[in-house]
Scaffold this active site. Structure first.
Site, PDB file in Angstrom:
ATOM      1  CG  HIS A   1      -5.444 -12.093   3.160  1.00 52.46           C
ATOM      2  ND1 HIS A   1      -6.235 -12.065   1.946  1.00 52.46           N
ATOM      3  CD2 HIS A   1      -6.348 -11.619   4.162  1.00 52.46           C
ATOM      4  CE1 HIS A   1      -7.392 -11.618   2.324  1.00 52.46           C
ATOM      5  NE2 HIS A   1      -7.312 -11.242   3.615  1.00 52.46           N
TER       6      HIS A   1
ATOM      7  CG  HIS B   1       2.985 -11.889   7.081  1.00 52.02           C
ATOM      8  ND1 HIS B   1       2.983 -11.079   8.195  1.00 52.02           N
ATOM      9  CD2 HIS B   1       2.980 -11.338   6.103  1.00 52.02           C
ATOM     10  CE1 HIS B   1       3.438  -9.615   7.433  1.00 52.02           C
ATOM     11  NE2 HIS B   1       3.535 -10.252   6.206  1.00 52.02           N
TER      12      HIS B   1
ATOM     13  CG  HIS C   1       4.079 -11.465   1.430  1.00 48.29           C
ATOM     14  ND1 HIS C   1       2.880 -11.016   1.078  1.00 48.29           N
ATOM     15  CD2 HIS C   1       4.644 -11.061   2.651  1.00 48.29           C
ATOM     16  CE1 HIS C   1       2.583 -10.229   2.288  1.00 48.29           C
ATOM     17  NE2 HIS C   1       3.782 -10.049   3.050  1.00 48.29           N
TER      18      HIS C   1
ATOM     19  CD  GLU D   1       4.262  -8.408  -0.111  1.00 46.83           C
ATOM     20  OE1 GLU D   1       4.384  -7.785   0.972  1.00 46.83           O
ATOM     21  OE2 GLU D   1       3.253  -8.255  -0.776  1.00 46.83           O
TER      22      GLU D   1
ATOM     23  CG  HIS E   1       6.972  -8.756   5.532  1.00 45.11           C
ATOM     24  ND1 HIS E   1       5.936  -8.623   4.659  1.00 45.11           N
ATOM     25  CD2 HIS E   1       8.191  -8.612   4.653  1.00 45.11           C
ATOM     26  CE1 HIS E   1       6.381  -8.310   3.230  1.00 45.11           C
ATOM     27  NE2 HIS E   1       7.659  -8.368   3.518  1.00 45.11           N
TER      28      HIS E   1
ATOM     29  CB  THR F   1       2.617  -5.224   1.161  1.00 50.09           C
ATOM     30  OG1 THR F   1       2.624  -6.432   1.973  1.00 50.09           O
ATOM     31  CG2 THR F   1       4.260  -4.520   1.638  1.00 50.09           C
TER      32      THR F   1
END
Ligand SMILES: *[C@@H]1O[C@H](CO)[C@@H](O)[C@H](O)[C@H]1NC(C)=O
Ligand SMILES: *[C@@H]1O[C@H](CO)[C@@H](O)[C@H](O)[C@H]1NC(C)=O
Ligand SMILES: [Zn+2]
Length: 359
Positions: A85, A111, A113, A123, A136, A217
């Protein structure tokens, strides 16, 4: 959000194994179905959100975020993993947030996004603007034993979020992560990387931020995150952003891209700001620097505006005072002239004084 390794969880869920076959097999493609398996994902306190800066309420109680233990010696080894992910860097518990929250929080992992070569993939958005990527850093409240115990309590988690943007220079802190992505291209692959100053992955200015109550999230979307979204962005070179967006593969061996969740409704929630958002004007950040302060840059222009207003105000005040003074002089002069005139005697003056005293 994005899930993390099982033991240390993520801002996201503990991974598959504990939940039985299929139970943790969520993907960004079936976001509409998240809520059927993870009820919280359909809740009213979800993340991410759009931050409307004009509506964010200034809260002077939001003190600067303070970090401790973030600078790690290179002899320390940190696990970097492609969990299908996102890319997750596991963090030792010596890293902590010691200021800016009412309670103490310990770090677990960080991590990212991102979008695709064509589209940005942060995000959160700010005034409907999406940034190329978002970091994050996930923490849990030290009053709980560990991340898993904390993540089910309303005050359990704190996540620090910052936006990644393209700047003119390579970012040496992100290099510590990005140069290893080619070693973990496939889902489930991991590598150990040397310690470095993890705070360098965040903006230089930790005083300016937005705060709101939200959620993980990714499934299970627990509504237990007190969010900090920094107003200053972090700059990476175009090449670095490209590596982030293209290096990894996800579950079905396709490129791991667009790993961000759609914006969630506020449902009456308020977003607070540690600074006065409305005094600052919207302005693009100047080029240069490992990270840049949009608000910092704006501060100059805003104090300029405030200065202009003050200058006009003082100008008007001065004019009024000067006018009043001139009128006074004028009146005083004619009075003095009257008193000095030979027809007026001292007797009149004395009488007037007497009247005054008896009044
Ligand atoms: C978050 O929720 C807590 C508990 O309800 C509340 O005290 C706090 O003011 C909320 N924070 C924000 C930023 O709205
Ligand atoms: C920072 O705050 C300013 C002022 O409210 C706003 O215009 C800008 O878009 C914000 N940027 C980010 C990344 O939050
Ligand atoms: Zn995340």
């Amino acid at each position: 959000a994005a899930a993390a390794a099982a033991s240390h969880g993520a801002e996201d869920a503990p991974h598959s194994h504990e939940r039985g076959p299929g139970q943790d097999h969520w993907s960004y493609k079936d976001r509409p179905e998240w809520a059927s398996r993870y009820p919280d994902c359909g809740g009213a306190v979800q993340s991410p959100i759009n931050v409307d800066t004009a509506r964010a309420g200034f809260s002077p109680q939001l003190r600067p975020i303070q970090l401790s233990g973030y600078s790690l010696p290179s002899k320390e080894r940190l696990k970097l993993k492609n969990n299908g992910h996102t890319v997750v860097l596991e963090l030792p518990e010596s890293l902590a947030i010691t200021g800016g929250y009412a309670q103490q929080y310990r770090a677990v992992q960080l991590h990212l996004h991102w979008g695709s070569p064509a589209e940005p993939g942060s995000e959160h958005t700010v005034d409907d603007r999406r940034f190329p990527a978002e970091i994050h850093v996930v923490h849990y409240n030290t009053k709980y034993d560990n991340f898993e115990a904390a993540m089910v309590h309303p005050d359990g988690l704190a996540v620090l979020g910052a936006f990644l943007q393209v700047g003119p220079r390579e970012n040496p802190y992100y290099r510590q992560i990005l140069e290893h992505l080619y070693e973990i291209q496939g889902e489930g692959e991991e590598v150990f990387v040397p310690g470095f100053n993890v705070a360098g992955l965040l903006p230089a200015n930790l005083n300016l931020y937005f705060r709101y109550n939200g959620s993980l999230t990714t499934p299970p979307c627990y509504q237990t995150v007190t969010w900090t979204v920094f107003n200053q962005t972090v700059q990476l070179s175009q090449d670095q952003i490209s590596v982030l967006v293209t290096a990894l593969r996800g579950d079905d061996d396709s490129p791991l891209q667009n790993n961000f969740r759609e914006l969630q409704k506020l449902h009456g929630r308020h977003v607070l700001a540690s600074f006065q958002t409305t005094l600052t004007s919207v302005k693009q950040m100047p080029p240069g620097g490992g990270s840049s302060s949009e608000a910092g840059a704006e501060k100059h222009s805003s104090s300029f505006q405030a200065g202009d207003v003050l200058a006009v105000l003082f100008g008007v005040l001065f004019a009024v005072t000067a006018l009043a003074f001139l009128l006074y002089i004028h009146k005083h002069r004619s009075q003095t002239a009257r008193l000095d005139s030979p027809t007026k005697s001292k007797v009149i003056y004395t009488a007037a004084t007497t009247e005054e005293n008896t009044a």
